[in-house]
Write a protein that holds these residues in place. Structure first.
Motif, PDB file in Angstrom:
ATOM      1  N   ARG A  49       0.939  -1.284   0.057  1.00 52.14           N
ATOM      2  CA  ARG A  49      -0.075   0.043   0.037  1.00 52.14           C
ATOM      3  C   ARG A  49       0.802   1.376  -0.099  1.00 52.14           C
ATOM      4  N   ARG A  50       2.054   1.247   0.869  1.00 52.13           N
ATOM      5  CA  ARG A  50       2.859   2.485   0.940  1.00 52.13           C
ATOM      6  C   ARG A  50       3.571   2.670  -0.779  1.00 52.13           C
ATOM      7  N   GLN A  52       2.105   1.755  -3.527  1.00 51.53           N
ATOM      8  CA  GLN A  52       1.141   2.297  -4.249  1.00 51.53           C
ATOM      9  C   GLN A  52       0.864   3.714  -4.123  1.00 51.53           C
ATOM     10  N   GLU A  53       0.763   4.137  -2.879  1.00 48.64           N
ATOM     11  CA  GLU A  53       0.732   5.552  -2.533  1.00 48.64           C
ATOM     12  C   GLU A  53       1.770   6.242  -3.127  1.00 48.64           C
ATOM     13  N   GLN A  54       3.183   5.970  -2.899  1.00 52.18           N
ATOM     14  CA  GLN A  54       4.139   6.546  -3.423  1.00 52.18           C
ATOM     15  C   GLN A  54       4.203   6.854  -5.122  1.00 52.18           C
ATOM     16  N   GLU A  56       1.326   6.778  -6.964  1.00 55.48           N
ATOM     17  CA  GLU A  56       0.380   7.506  -7.120  1.00 55.48           C
ATOM     18  C   GLU A  56       0.725   9.154  -7.179  1.00 55.48           C
ATOM     19  N   ARG A  57       1.571   9.466  -6.055  1.00 57.19           N
ATOM     20  CA  ARG A  57       1.977  10.707  -5.954  1.00 57.19           C
ATOM     21  C   ARG A  57       2.883  11.078  -7.115  1.00 57.19           C
ATOM     22  N   GLN A  60       1.041  11.538 -10.313  1.00 52.61           N
ATOM     23  CA  GLN A  60       0.494  12.906 -10.398  1.00 52.61           C
ATOM     24  C   GLN A  60       1.308  13.993 -10.452  1.00 52.61           C
TER      25      GLN A  60
END
Length: 328
Positions: A49-50, A52-54, A56-57, A60
């Motif tokens: 999950r971490r 995936q968040e990195q 996505e940032r 973006q």
């Protein structure tokens, strides 16, 4: 000669240092597999999950500011004095991909050669140490003098001892390398990717393991020769460590172009069937001196001939010394 070699093999196997050394060697082999298991494990759910968040940032930011960052980079590139890299090399800003974040999947064809290569050095060191002790102990204790009263032909005794050292480590190397190779396959097959392990890949890996086993046998022989020449195990180890630190480390780092004539790089070239090394090449231009790292290759043939010549010279030297020197 065969009878003498059998006797020497039994003496080699019966020595306490041999048993301790082999136990330590196989313990290191198992630790390599344990380390491979931990390295090959996929990320936990929290870590995924971490990652995936990195991703996505980063994606973006690339979508929102990618053109702006490229434009600024190109402006900086134009302002730089010559010589300078191409604008494509300096200002490439590719789209982030999910596989670039987190932990890449373990691939058998990438990991197995590295582990076999590392195991080669563990095996060679153990073989050299035990081989050196095998002959040095007989000189320091005076047992070699008693043995020559039963078999006075020194060169036959010398040959049988070297042959026993080599033959004794061939099965040891074969077992250790097989444990590493097939253990790694089982681990990666469970936790990573083994789809690229074709028949050709297996053939190359087995050939690498064969060259590693031959290197181990040669190390055992050279250890025996060194023990004979120095007559003390600690002295033999000191010579090797001094060579590694002073010649391979200090001398090799200062004189980069001498690397093809150092032992380690030739061992790599032989075991890996060719290897690469870096040298610094400098040129003087109008605005000063510019230095670049240039990658060069060392062929398998160079490594094989170099090691064969070194092996023959040291074996002949040991034979000449043993034939003429007083054993008392």
């Amino acid at each position: 000669m065969i009878r003498l070699t059998k006797v020497e093999l039994r003496r080699l196997i019966a020595r306490r240092l041999t048993v301790i050394g082999l136990a330590g060697l196989f313990l290191i082999t198992l630790l390599l597999l344990v380390a491979t298991w931990f390295d090959a494990r996929p990320l936990s759910e929290v870590e995924q999950r971490r990652a995936q968040e990195q991703f996505e940032r980063a994606h973006q930011e690339w979508a929102e500011r990618g053109d702006e960052i490229r434009a600024q980079c190109e402006a900086d590139w134009k302002a730089q004095p010559d010589p300078k890299p191409s604008v494509e090399e300096m200002c490439t800003y590719p789209e982030p991909r999910l596989e670039e974040f987190g932990k890449p999947q373990a691939v058998f064809t990438q990991i197995a050669p590295e582990l076999l290569h590392a195991t080669t050095y563990f095996l060679a060191f153990a073989a050299f140490l035990i081989g050196a002790s095998f002959l040095a102990a007989e000189f320091s204790s005076g047992a070699i003098g008693n043995w020559l009263t039963f078999e006075p032909r020194r060169l036959r005794v010398y040959g049988s001892k070297l042959l026993a050292a080599a033959l004794g480590f061939v099965p040891v190397a074969a077992i250790a390398l097989a444990i590493v190779l097939f253990g790694t396959y089982l681990i990666i097959d469970r936790l990573g990717d083994t789809t690229s392990a074709t028949g050709k890949v297996w053939g190359d890996l087995l050939a690498l393991a064969g060259r590693a086993a031959l290197t181990t046998a040669a190390a055992a022989v050279l250890g025996s020769v060194t023990g004979l020449l120095l007559r003390h195990t600690a002295a033999a180890i000191g010579v090797v460590m001094g060579y590694v630190v002073l010649i391979e480390g200090v001398f090799g780092s200062f004189l980069e172009k001498a690397q093809p004539w150092l032992v380690r790089l030739n061992v790599d070239a032989f075991v890996l069937h060719g290897t690469q090394y870096n040298v610094t090449e400098c040129r003087t231009e109008s605005d000063g001196t510019i230095c670049d790292f240039v990658q060069k290759s060392l062929s398998f043939e160079h490594g094989a001939w170099y090691l064969a010549a070194l092996f023959v010279v040291l074996v002949l030297l040991g034979g000449a010394v043993f034939h003429r020197r007083d054993v008392n």
